[in-house]
Design a protein around this motif. Sequence first.
Motif, PDB file in Angstrom:
ATOM      1  N   MET A   1       0.843  -1.195   0.000  1.00  0.00           N
ATOM      2  CA  MET A   1       0.000   0.000   0.000  1.00  0.00           C
ATOM      3  C   MET A   1       0.880   1.248   0.000  1.00  0.00           C
ATOM      4  N   LYS A   2       0.565   2.187  -0.878  1.00  0.00           N
ATOM      5  CA  LYS A   2       1.358   3.405  -0.979  1.00  0.00           C
ATOM      6  C   LYS A   2       1.188   4.283   0.254  1.00  0.00           C
ATOM      7  N   ALA A   3       2.302   4.882   0.691  1.00  0.00           N
ATOM      8  CA  ALA A   3       2.222   5.866   1.765  1.00  0.00           C
ATOM      9  C   ALA A   3       1.640   7.154   1.193  1.00  0.00           C
ATOM     10  N   LYS A   4       0.730   7.764   1.948  1.00  0.00           N
ATOM     11  CA  LYS A   4       0.084   8.989   1.485  1.00  0.00           C
ATOM     12  C   LYS A   4       0.791  10.199   2.084  1.00  0.00           C
ATOM     13  N   ILE A   5       1.216  11.107   1.203  1.00  0.00           N
ATOM     14  CA  ILE A   5       1.890  12.338   1.626  1.00  0.00           C
ATOM     15  C   ILE A   5       1.011  13.528   1.282  1.00  0.00           C
ATOM     16  N   LEU A   6       0.759  14.369   2.273  1.00  0.00           N
ATOM     17  CA  LEU A   6       0.064  15.635   2.034  1.00  0.00           C
ATOM     18  C   LEU A   6       1.128  16.701   1.837  1.00  0.00           C
ATOM     19  N   PHE A   7       1.164  17.291   0.636  1.00  0.00           N
ATOM     20  CA  PHE A   7       2.159  18.307   0.307  1.00  0.00           C
ATOM     21  C   PHE A   7       1.463  19.658   0.212  1.00  0.00           C
ATOM     22  N   VAL A   8       1.828  20.566   1.120  1.00  0.00           N
ATOM     23  CA  VAL A   8       1.153  21.864   1.217  1.00  0.00           C
ATOM     24  C   VAL A   8       2.147  22.957   0.822  1.00  0.00           C
ATOM     25  N   GLU A   9       1.902  23.575  -0.314  1.00  0.00           N
ATOM     26  CA  GLU A   9       2.851  24.542  -0.878  1.00  0.00           C
ATOM     27  C   GLU A   9       2.103  25.478  -1.819  1.00  0.00           C
ATOM     28  N   ASP A  10       2.307  26.800  -1.638  1.00  0.00           N
ATOM     29  CA  ASP A  10       1.596  27.765  -2.477  1.00  0.00           C
ATOM     30  C   ASP A  10       2.345  28.121  -3.754  1.00  0.00           C
ATOM     31  N   GLU A  11       3.633  27.759  -3.852  1.00  0.00           N
ATOM     32  CA  GLU A  11       4.385  28.002  -5.090  1.00  0.00           C
ATOM     33  C   GLU A  11       4.069  26.893  -6.090  1.00  0.00           C
ATOM     34  N   GLN A  12       3.348  27.239  -7.142  1.00  0.00           N
ATOM     35  CA  GLN A  12       2.823  26.234  -8.061  1.00  0.00           C
ATOM     36  C   GLN A  12       3.928  25.427  -8.739  1.00  0.00           C
ATOM     37  N   ASP A  13       4.973  26.108  -9.210  1.00  0.00           N
ATOM     38  CA  ASP A  13       6.041  25.397  -9.911  1.00  0.00           C
ATOM     39  C   ASP A  13       6.737  24.396  -8.992  1.00  0.00           C
ATOM     40  N   LEU A  14       7.046  24.829  -7.777  1.00  0.00           N
ATOM     41  CA  LEU A  14       7.693  23.931  -6.820  1.00  0.00           C
ATOM     42  C   LEU A  14       6.773  22.768  -6.471  1.00  0.00           C
ATOM     43  N   SER A  15       5.488  23.054  -6.322  1.00  0.00           N
ATOM     44  CA  SER A  15       4.529  22.010  -5.999  1.00  0.00           C
ATOM     45  C   SER A  15       4.485  20.941  -7.084  1.00  0.00           C
ATOM     46  N   LEU A  16       4.486  21.370  -8.343  1.00  0.00           N
ATOM     47  CA  LEU A  16       4.449  20.413  -9.459  1.00  0.00           C
ATOM     48  C   LEU A  16       5.710  19.558  -9.501  1.00  0.00           C
ATOM     49  N   ILE A  17       6.872  20.178  -9.306  1.00  0.00           N
ATOM     50  CA  ILE A  17       8.145  19.450  -9.353  1.00  0.00           C
ATOM     51  C   ILE A  17       8.230  18.425  -8.231  1.00  0.00           C
ATOM     52  N   VAL A  18       7.914  18.849  -7.007  1.00  0.00           N
ATOM     53  CA  VAL A  18       8.010  17.938  -5.865  1.00  0.00           C
ATOM     54  C   VAL A  18       6.987  16.818  -5.979  1.00  0.00           C
ATOM     55  N   THR A  19       5.762  17.163  -6.354  1.00  0.00           N
ATOM     56  CA  THR A  19       4.707  16.147  -6.490  1.00  0.00           C
ATOM     57  C   THR A  19       5.090  15.092  -7.516  1.00  0.00           C
ATOM     58  N   ASP A  20       5.582  15.535  -8.657  1.00  0.00           N
ATOM     59  CA  ASP A  20       5.990  14.598  -9.704  1.00  0.00           C
ATOM     60  C   ASP A  20       7.108  13.681  -9.217  1.00  0.00           C
ATOM     61  N   THR A  21       8.070  14.266  -8.507  1.00  0.00           N
ATOM     62  CA  THR A  21       9.198  13.469  -7.991  1.00  0.00           C
ATOM     63  C   THR A  21       8.727  12.449  -6.975  1.00  0.00           C
ATOM     64  N   LEU A  22       7.861  12.846  -6.074  1.00  0.00           N
ATOM     65  CA  LEU A  22       7.378  11.925  -5.048  1.00  0.00           C
ATOM     66  C   LEU A  22       6.529  10.800  -5.646  1.00  0.00           C
ATOM     67  N   ARG A  23       5.755  11.131  -6.646  1.00  0.00           N
ATOM     68  CA  ARG A  23       4.956  10.083  -7.308  1.00  0.00           C
ATOM     69  C   ARG A  23       5.855   9.095  -8.041  1.00  0.00           C
TER      70      ARG A  23
END
Length: 229
Positions: A1-23
């Motif tokens: 089962m995948k671990a669920k991470i809640l990523f809270v960030e208002d900088e859209q570009d950083l959010s996309l980069i980190v989310t993609d990397t974590l996935r």
Amino acid sequence: MKAKILFVEDEQDLSLIVTDTLRQQAYDVVNAIDGIDGLAKYKAHGADLIVADVMMPRLDGFAMAREIRRISSSVPIIFLTAKSTIDDIEEGFDIGANDYLRKPFELRELIIRIKSLLRNKSYGQLTNTIHHIGSYIFDATAQLLIFNGRETALSNIEVRILEQLATNIGKTVDASELMVAVWGRDEISNRNSLHGYIHKLRRALRHDPDISIINQRGFGYQLAIRPHK
């Protein structure tokens, strides 16, 4: 089962980069754009770990974490912060953070810290234990010191330090061990903060004259209880 991470960030570009990397690392990632959104999504979906920026509109990361800590004392929280002062970092740990990263940060380092916290979910958590310290009762889970029925609330950091000392009464606890238990690492900048919290604990325990926290200079601290004659 995948671990669920809640990523809270208002900088859209950083959010996309980190989310993609974590996935790519096989994590299930839920995004939130600020503290209000993050709190709502945590209440709705939960998380195995939270990564949150500190400076955000509407509700900042610290305020969001305070609300989340009222719901769960155990979910690991990593703060991302552009702030660099020890006071800011200390505030985050006092709220109940498990780790922090200064911006800008390496994605690889974030992944390492996430894996470390998820591998050992007991990291930074309080054991469900009652300690008897002289005339005091120390309830680590409730974060309370009780003396003659009177309760004194302790901060998250004070509890972590006292728990280390209370499980080693009469023994010197290395200062480096205390800092790792509290801040997750041994840094010179944390030494003065540690001493400050020791001073606060001495005041909290002052009603029993048989209790002392001894500074073993160059080594660490010892919680000592003088036996009654």
